[in-house]
Design an enzyme around this catalytic site. Structure first.
Site, PDB file in Angstrom:
ATOM      1  N   GLU A  32      56.435  15.743  40.125  1.00 11.04           N
ATOM      2  CA  GLU A  32      55.993  16.719  41.375  1.00 11.04           C
ATOM      3  C   GLU A  32      56.460  17.696  40.783  1.00 11.04           C
ATOM      4  OE1 GLU A  32      59.908  17.646  43.931  1.00 11.04           O
ATOM      5  OE2 GLU A  32      59.209  19.305  45.327  1.00 11.04           O
ATOM      6  N   HIS A  86      56.181  21.700  47.359  1.00  8.81           N
ATOM      7  CA  HIS A  86      56.880  20.249  46.834  1.00  8.81           C
ATOM      8  C   HIS A  86      56.339  19.368  47.081  1.00  8.81           C
ATOM      9  CE1 HIS A  86      60.761  22.097  45.348  1.00  8.81           C
ATOM     10  NE2 HIS A  86      60.105  23.424  46.449  1.00  8.81           N
ATOM     11  N   GLU A  90      56.472  20.459  52.023  1.00  8.25           N
ATOM     12  CA  GLU A  90      56.240  19.578  51.032  1.00  8.25           C
ATOM     13  C   GLU A  90      55.010  18.367  51.776  1.00  8.25           C
ATOM     14  OE1 GLU A  90      58.823  18.127  49.524  1.00  8.25           O
ATOM     15  OE2 GLU A  90      60.309  18.917  50.533  1.00  8.25           O
TER      16      GLU A  90
HETATM   17 ZN   LIG Z   1      60.387  19.590  45.200  1.00  5.78          ZN
END
Ligand SMILES: [Zn+2]
Length: 497
Positions: free
Chosen positions: A343, A396, A462
């Site tokens: 990530e 993210h 996200e």
């Molecule tokens: Zn994250």
């Protein structure tokens, strides 16, 4: 933060025909016209509903008009232009609209004839003249009317850009603008004036080719504003004297016709004059806009002087804003992992791509991290706070124990700036789903630390699931990373416009 209406195509079309053009945004305008007389009149209309005093200068005598700027500011008088022999009827009409009681003519009878004096007196207006046998003398005589002062400005009297750039500052502070010939010493009458006054600082606008080192060495406590170009000189003056201002005037750097009479209006609005090229903003000017957070612009001149593409660019609501991009995790905190992806790497890459997209927007971008380093959540919030962020986007990717979970979601928190945060989240979410072709999991409200504690509009994106094979293959792809960045950029731009 600015709030403006949607861009109106009509405004652009109209710009070809009218002298005053509002941007999409009510706080950005263009003051143009068919010729310099028109521009001067439109400047006057924009700045003055009435004026008891008007200053008139010859249409070609930029030295006179610029030296007159501090005087014009002192009397709250617009500057109008004339040809030598007779008043243009438009100028006459404007003097009457202003309901002027007195006119100060700057320049000798060759610049503005006595016939014009008679014309004005016939209108019932009292007229006086500040004269001189040349521009240097005219400037000295204007200075004597203003002074004695503790500071004076010296600029090249035989080229306009440096005098123009310093004029709003000089005017606002009541400092006379004295003119010099770049190739010689100060005129003896100018030197005498400086020697007699209690000058604590001499401000020199322009490099040694405009105002010589010899002049520099013969005046009290000189401060020079130089630069490699007229653009740099104007940027340096803006940076030094207008860092607290949000307004700026923008005008073409290679001709004086449009800008000449705008300097007193710029002074009234506490705005620097930034010189530009017609089709692009010089680097020094771009940096000045971004670093000073300038956001309200007045363009002097029509689309040939300052193109519509420049006008549209500076009219965008994001101009002057500070955007913080926060790639999640980093260093010892890798974030989620899956399908050989990590990530912290993905989000840093995408955030950098958004940064590079935003670099052309005249907003200031601050990244909480540019490298693979660890930052606490609180450090991220503090970075946004310290930079005076207007918006905060945290990057993210998602993960779940089951590989079936997939899609894109954007989070906001209602603790601070709830409505704006939600709006920003919606704009980004819409664009991301469209670009990535991921499942739309929607905009969600939740208290992640960085968005719960950031006071400005803030969201946490996200982008997709690293734990889902289809999503992960997109996250691995340069093409999709760029699509994600383009989408987030677009979402931010949509939010502002
Ligand atoms: Zn994250």
């Amino acid at each position: 933060m600015k709030k403006k209406l949607l861009l109106s195509v009509l405004a652009l079309v109209m710009s070809l025909f009218v002298g005053i053009q509002a941007s999409a945004a009510a706080d950005d305008i263009r003051l143009g016209g068919n010729d310099r007389f028109d521009v001067a009149i439109n400047v006057s209309k924009n700045g003055w509903s009435s004026a008891s005093t008007v200053i008139i200068a010859n249409w070609d005598a930029y030295g006179d008009a610029l030296a007159a700027t501090p005087l014009a500011y002192k009397y709250n008088a617009p500057i109008l232009l004339t040809k030598p022999i007779a008043l243009d009827s438009r100028v006459k009409t404007e003097i009457q609209r202003l309901n002027a009681k007195s006119v100060i003519i700057v320049g000798g009878t060759i610049s503005v004839s006595d016939n014009i004096v008679r014309e004005l007196r016939n209108l019932g207006i009292s007229v006086r003249r500040i004269s001189g046998s040349n521009r240097v003398e005219v400037a000295n005589n204007i200075a004597k009317e203003i002074g004695p002062t503790s500071k004076v400005v010296i600029a090249d009297g035989f080229n306009f850009p440096d005098a123009l750039s310093i004029a709003p500052y000089a005017a606002r502070n009541g400092y006379p603008i004295l003119l010099t010939n770049p190739k010689s010493l100060l005129d003896s009458s100018t030197q005498a004036l400086i020697d007699q006054w209690p000058i604590s600082q001499t401000i020199i606008s322009g490099g040694p080719l405009s105002v010589s080192e010899t002049v520099y060495n013969n005046v009290p406590n000189p401060r020079r504003f130089g630069g490699n170009s007229r653009f740099e000189v104007s940027a340096n003056i803006a940076n030094a004297y207008f860092s607290a201002s949000t307004a700026a005037f923008v005008t073409k750097g290679s001709i004086f016709a449009d800008a000449l009479t705008g300097s007193v209006l710029a002074a009234k609005k506490n705005a620097p004059i930034l010189l530009t090229e017609p089709d692009r903003l010089p680097v020094a000017i771009t940096n000045s806009i971004v670093n000073n957070g300038l956001s309200r612009f007045t363009v002097l001149g029509g689309p040939i002087s300052v193109s519509d593409s420049v006008f549209v660019k500076i009219s965008n609501n994001i101009v002057g804003e500070t955007i913080v991009l926060d790639p999640g995790h980093g260093g010892t905190d890798p974030g989620a992992a899956g399908y050989s992806l990590v990530e912290k790497e993905i989000v840093l890459d995408i955030a950098k791509r958004v940064n590079s997209k935003l670099s052309n927007s005249l907003s200031k971008v601050v990244m909480t991290r540019q490298t693979d380093t660890y930052l606490s959540l609180d450090q991220r919030v503090k970075t946004a706070e310290k930079s005076g962020a207007d918006a905060f986007v945290s990057f993210h990717v998602n993960s779940y124990t089951s590989g079936s979970a997939n899609g894109t979601e954007t989070w906001y928190d209602s603790t601070y700036a709830s409505a704006s945060s939600k709006k920003l989240a919606e704009e980004i979410q819409t664009e991301l789903v469209k670009a990535m072709g991921t499942r739309d999991r929607g905009v969600k409200e939740g208290g992640f630390y960085v968005i719960r504690n950031s006071k400005m509009p803030s969201v946490l994106v996200e982008i997709a699931f690293i734990s889902n094979s289809t999503d992960a293959s997109k996250l691995a792809s340069n093409t999709y990373r760029q699509k994600a960045a383009d989408a987030i950029y677009k979402g931010i731009m949509n939010y502002y416009n």
